[in-house]
Design an enzyme around this catalytic site. Sequence first.
Site, PDB file in Angstrom:
ATOM      1  N   TYR A 145       0.848  -1.188   0.000  1.00 34.79           N
ATOM      2  CA  TYR A 145       0.000   0.000   0.000  1.00 34.79           C
ATOM      3  C   TYR A 145       0.882   1.235   0.000  1.00 34.79           C
ATOM      4  O   TYR A 145       1.818   1.335   0.795  1.00 34.79           O
ATOM      5  CB  TYR A 145      -0.899   0.000   1.246  1.00 34.79           C
ATOM      6  CG  TYR A 145      -1.814   1.203   1.339  1.00 34.79           C
ATOM      7  CD1 TYR A 145      -2.885   1.350   0.457  1.00 34.79           C
ATOM      8  CD2 TYR A 145      -1.624   2.186   2.301  1.00 34.79           C
ATOM      9  CE1 TYR A 145      -3.733   2.448   0.542  1.00 34.79           C
ATOM     10  CE2 TYR A 145      -2.467   3.285   2.396  1.00 34.79           C
ATOM     11  CZ  TYR A 145      -3.525   3.407   1.506  1.00 34.79           C
ATOM     12  OH  TYR A 145      -4.367   4.494   1.595  1.00 34.79           O
ATOM     13  N   ASP A 241       9.461   4.052  -0.572  1.00 36.41           N
ATOM     14  CA  ASP A 241       8.367   4.528   0.272  1.00 36.41           C
ATOM     15  C   ASP A 241       8.749   4.191   1.707  1.00 36.41           C
ATOM     16  O   ASP A 241       8.659   3.039   2.131  1.00 36.41           O
ATOM     17  CB  ASP A 241       7.058   3.849  -0.139  1.00 36.41           C
ATOM     18  CG  ASP A 241       5.887   4.283   0.735  1.00 36.41           C
ATOM     19  OD1 ASP A 241       6.120   4.899   1.802  1.00 36.41           O
ATOM     20  OD2 ASP A 241       4.734   4.000   0.356  1.00 36.41           O
ATOM     21  N   LYS A 269       4.033   9.792   8.594  1.00 31.64           N
ATOM     22  CA  LYS A 269       3.806   9.145   9.904  1.00 31.64           C
ATOM     23  C   LYS A 269       4.722   9.663  11.011  1.00 31.64           C
ATOM     24  O   LYS A 269       4.516  10.758  11.507  1.00 31.64           O
ATOM     25  CB  LYS A 269       3.904   7.627   9.758  1.00 31.64           C
ATOM     26  CG  LYS A 269       2.836   7.097   8.762  1.00 31.64           C
ATOM     27  CD  LYS A 269       2.394   5.693   9.022  1.00 31.64           C
ATOM     28  CE  LYS A 269       1.526   5.178   7.903  1.00 31.64           C
ATOM     29  NZ  LYS A 269       0.285   4.591   8.261  1.00 31.64           N
TER      30      LYS A 269
HETATM   31  N1  PMP Z   1       2.855   4.515   2.137  1.00 28.82           N
HETATM   32  C1  PMP Z   1       2.837   3.584   3.091  1.00 28.82           C
HETATM   33  C2  PMP Z   1       3.908   2.549   3.106  1.00 28.82           C
HETATM   34  C3  PMP Z   1       1.845   3.586   4.064  1.00 28.82           C
HETATM   35  O1  PMP Z   1       1.822   2.635   5.002  1.00 28.82           O
HETATM   36  C4  PMP Z   1       0.856   4.594   4.031  1.00 28.82           C
HETATM   37  C5  PMP Z   1      -0.264   4.667   5.067  1.00 28.82           C
HETATM   38  N2  PMP Z   1      -0.538   3.539   5.776  1.00 28.82           N
HETATM   39  C6  PMP Z   1       0.917   5.548   3.026  1.00 28.82           C
HETATM   40  C7  PMP Z   1       1.927   5.482   2.091  1.00 28.82           C
HETATM   41  C8  PMP Z   1      -0.094   6.645   2.948  1.00 28.82           C
HETATM   42  O2  PMP Z   1       0.091   7.550   3.986  1.00 28.82           O
HETATM   43  P1  PMP Z   1      -1.115   8.493   4.489  1.00 28.82           P
HETATM   44  O3  PMP Z   1      -2.129   7.611   5.123  1.00 28.82           O
HETATM   45  O4  PMP Z   1      -0.447   9.457   5.433  1.00 28.82           O
HETATM   46  O5  PMP Z   1      -1.641   9.191   3.281  1.00 28.82           O
END
Ligand code: PMP
Length: 433
Positions: A145, A241, A269
């Site tokens: 994700y 990411d 995060k």
């Molecule tokens: N990339 C990863 C690896 C994530 O785990 C997440 C959110 N769980 C995101 C992108 C998206 O981040 P956000 O919820 O702050 O938009």
Amino acid sequence: MDTTQSRLWHERAEAVILGGVNSPSRAFKAVGGGYPIVMAKGQGSHFIDVDGNDYIDYLAAYGPLINGHAHPTVIQALQEAALDGILYGTPTPSEVEFAEILRTAIPDLERIRFVNSGTEAVMTTIRVARGVTERNKLIKFEGCYHGHSDAMLVAAGSGPSSIGVPDSAGIPQSTAADVITVPFNDISALEKALLIHGNEVAAVLVEPIVGNFGMVAPESETYLQSVIDLAHRSGALVIFDEVITAFRFHYGSAAELYGVHPDLFAMGKIIGGGLPIGAYGGRREIMEKVAPLGPVYQAGTMAGNPASMKTGIACLSVLRDNSVYERMNRLGAKLEQGILESAQRAGLPVTINRIGGAFTVYFTNQKVTQYQHAKASDGKLFAAMFRGLLARGVFIAPSKYEAWFVSTAHNDADIEKTLAAVEDTFQEMKSHD
Ligand code: PMP
């Protein structure tokens, strides 16, 4: 445990907020349905729901709360930010200071941009990669994700180099057709995909340690370097990411743990200390393609807002002391061992993937190195564990794919109480077998 007030709040929520939740993962759909628990306040490693029930928190708001709830350093920063006025829409010293702190911690971030979420950060790195390479296709990894931008909501088709099909309604087929999905930890699948599509691929996008089908590390020390080498040989950029992984395992990037250097990073995060944040950055000559210096556009009214900058700085200042990571690792190891022992006593098939204070409990005997293994984890057993722990005051994410996050606020008493809850839950699951 009486959760009547949660039910009432959820009923009220459903009348105004679609589905009663502002993010679908908060609904208890994956664990058998019913109303989600509505939280009222948090302190340290615990939070308390609207009925006054106390839970040990391993959700950590899906990752950001590495210092637990209401950490005094973070709260002080937030108070200071509020007193100075919340938003200016101009440059501020705190965004410069924070960018300097991030660049010192992760030297590959030669230039940085702050945005408001991980979704935005990833989405923008993709635009940058497309702008730089003048190519459209992307390669991502099965089950990963990367936020909810159109291109990133494309799941795997079948076969190692298949063209993706959208995972959500509302995504143009033309967008999905540009996304190729390959299994993680399978370098030959990536090689094949690049053989077929290589000269059209703008970027290979990967989490250096996967966080969204549980915690899954590269199987070999050289895997990530091979991903980078193969991508570069095809003229594609590599985006890491690190929305989950940055500052999770040590004070810096996960890339550093493997001695590798992607072209671009996306983060979020933890770096916001609990406030909304995203950031992306990387090599200077690539980042210079972004407006106002270059032709790739990205903007944001809230981007770099002083409150998120100041709580981010405060959060990282706590993590600067590397002993906090040793402690989270020690507590994580204690949980892992205890859970495995309880599983064995109850005869349950449990496999745990743990990296430091972050781990996932899978109900399978198989080693989990790819999405298909995580998918095979028994969802009914997971739901039973989730319910059993919830009833005993231990809160984990309501999904078999999520991790438990140990924070700097957890202590040995929390771990012991958690392990007692696990033991009782597993025994109960055994007797209902
Ligand atoms: N990339 C990863 C690896 C994530 O785990 C997440 C959110 N769980 C995101 C992108 C998206 O981040 P956000 O919820 O702050 O938009």
